[in-house]
Scaffold this motif. Structure first.
Motif, mmCIF file in Angstrom:
data_model
loop_
_atom_site.group_PDB
_atom_site.id
_atom_site.type_symbol
_atom_site.label_atom_id
_atom_site.label_comp_id
_atom_site.label_asym_id
_atom_site.label_seq_id
_atom_site.Cartn_x
_atom_site.Cartn_y
_atom_site.Cartn_z
ATOM 1 N N VAL A 84 0.701 -1.228 -0.125
ATOM 2 C CA VAL A 84 0.013 0.067 0.037
ATOM 3 C C VAL A 84 0.732 1.290 0.174
ATOM 4 O O VAL A 84 0.699 2.278 -0.874
ATOM 5 C CB VAL A 84 -1.076 -0.053 1.045
ATOM 6 C CG1 VAL A 84 -1.678 1.208 1.192
ATOM 7 C CG2 VAL A 84 -1.805 -1.108 1.021
ATOM 8 N N PHE A 85 2.023 1.486 1.031
ATOM 9 C CA PHE A 85 2.696 2.611 1.031
ATOM 10 C C PHE A 85 3.352 2.631 -0.472
ATOM 11 O O PHE A 85 3.634 3.731 -0.824
ATOM 12 C CB PHE A 85 3.786 2.269 2.048
ATOM 13 C CG PHE A 85 4.795 3.420 2.030
ATOM 14 C CD1 PHE A 85 4.699 4.480 2.580
ATOM 15 C CD2 PHE A 85 6.036 2.938 1.612
ATOM 16 C CE1 PHE A 85 5.666 5.424 2.531
ATOM 17 C CE2 PHE A 85 7.108 3.819 1.635
ATOM 18 C CZ PHE A 85 6.881 5.181 2.108
ATOM 19 N N ALA A 143 2.794 1.541 -3.224
ATOM 20 C CA ALA A 143 1.573 1.944 -4.501
ATOM 21 C C ALA A 143 1.434 3.668 -4.432
ATOM 22 O O ALA A 143 1.228 4.486 -5.235
ATOM 23 C CB ALA A 143 0.375 1.313 -4.364
ATOM 24 N N GLN A 144 1.390 3.960 -3.012
ATOM 25 C CA GLN A 144 1.068 5.520 -2.922
ATOM 26 C C GLN A 144 2.219 6.483 -3.561
ATOM 27 O O GLN A 144 1.780 7.480 -3.743
ATOM 28 C CB GLN A 144 0.653 5.719 -1.329
ATOM 29 C CG GLN A 144 -0.596 5.003 -1.136
ATOM 30 C CD GLN A 144 -1.795 5.490 -1.871
ATOM 31 O OE1 GLN A 144 -1.997 6.728 -1.996
ATOM 32 N NE2 GLN A 144 -2.573 4.569 -2.341
ATOM 33 N N LEU A 145 3.515 5.862 -3.446
ATOM 34 C CA LEU A 145 4.716 6.560 -3.829
ATOM 35 C C LEU A 145 4.234 7.335 -5.209
ATOM 36 O O LEU A 145 4.524 8.588 -5.393
ATOM 37 C CB LEU A 145 5.769 5.916 -3.782
ATOM 38 C CG LEU A 145 6.278 5.475 -2.725
ATOM 39 C CD1 LEU A 145 7.696 4.569 -2.629
ATOM 40 C CD2 LEU A 145 6.767 6.616 -1.699
ATOM 41 N N SER A 146 3.643 6.395 -5.945
ATOM 42 C CA SER A 146 3.379 7.043 -7.268
ATOM 43 C C SER A 146 2.313 8.105 -7.301
ATOM 44 O O SER A 146 2.229 8.863 -8.345
ATOM 45 C CB SER A 146 3.079 6.194 -8.081
ATOM 46 O OG SER A 146 3.998 5.086 -8.504
ATOM 47 N N GLN A 147 1.465 8.315 -6.253
ATOM 48 C CA GLN A 147 0.425 9.081 -6.221
ATOM 49 C C GLN A 147 0.852 10.464 -5.637
ATOM 50 O O GLN A 147 -0.190 11.557 -5.556
ATOM 51 C CB GLN A 147 -0.691 8.542 -5.530
ATOM 52 C CG GLN A 147 -1.356 7.129 -6.146
ATOM 53 C CD GLN A 147 -1.603 7.340 -7.448
ATOM 54 O OE1 GLN A 147 -2.205 8.078 -7.871
ATOM 55 N NE2 GLN A 147 -1.179 6.443 -8.444
ATOM 56 N N LEU A 148 2.084 10.541 -5.130
ATOM 57 C CA LEU A 148 2.319 11.816 -4.263
ATOM 58 C C LEU A 148 2.571 12.907 -5.460
ATOM 59 O O LEU A 148 2.987 12.799 -6.578
ATOM 60 C CB LEU A 148 3.991 11.712 -3.969
ATOM 61 C CG LEU A 148 4.020 10.604 -2.739
ATOM 62 C CD1 LEU A 148 5.473 10.478 -2.435
ATOM 63 C CD2 LEU A 148 3.196 11.217 -1.446
#
Length: 158
Positions: free
Chosen positions: A81-82, A84-89
């Motif tokens: 989850v963490f 995957a969120q890197l790309s959403q920053l």
């Protein structure tokens, strides 16, 4: 301070395309600077249409994460989850890809960019990237995340 200029990026791209031909693959090659900004991207004749974007994302990952994509895989598996969120920053320009063919460009101990290869199998993309960087005198050793000292598994201090 070492930097990655256009001439060096084009040398990497040319060498990667020549190496890909030896394994019979049409690939796209992307080289970015240490900040993940594109310096050179080229798609070979016959390479699939999406490969330039994949190569760019691989190069971006290797540069901004400061480790080859293959070194990021365990982190991705342990914290999906963490990761995957890197790309959403908001500051993330491209997806983070923990995969083969994503290799950090390092010279004189300094990370100066990233190389992405896309179009072969995962193993072929990785081998092309490593062979090219090694043949051009770039370093392929990186310390494990959160570990001071030498490269992972070397038992040496840096």
């Amino acid at each position: 301070m070492t930097s990655l200029n256009l001439a060096a990026a084009e040398e990497i791209v040319e060498a990667a395309h020549r190496r890909a031909l030896t394994v019979g693959k049409a690939v796209s090659v992307a080289v970015v600077d240490a900040g993940g900004f594109p310096v050179a991207i080229r798609r070979a004749d016959g390479a699939r249409p999406l490969t330039p974007d994949i190569a760019r994302a691989k190069a971006y990952t290797a540069a901004i994460m400061q480790r080859p994509g293959t070194m990021l895989r365990k982190w991705q598996e342990s914290q999906p989850v963490f990761f995957a969120q890197l790309s959403q920053l908001p500051g993330a320009a491209w997806p983070i890809m923990a995969t083969e063919g994503s290799v950090t460009i390092k010279k004189d101990g300094e990370i100066i960019g990233g190389l992405g290869i896309a179009g072969g199998t995962a193993d072929e993309d990785q081998r092309i990237a490593e062979d090219v960087l090694q043949s051009l005198g770039y370093e392929l050793e990186f310390a494990a995340w959160g570990v001071t000292g030498g490269p992972a598994g070397s038992g040496k201090d840096a």
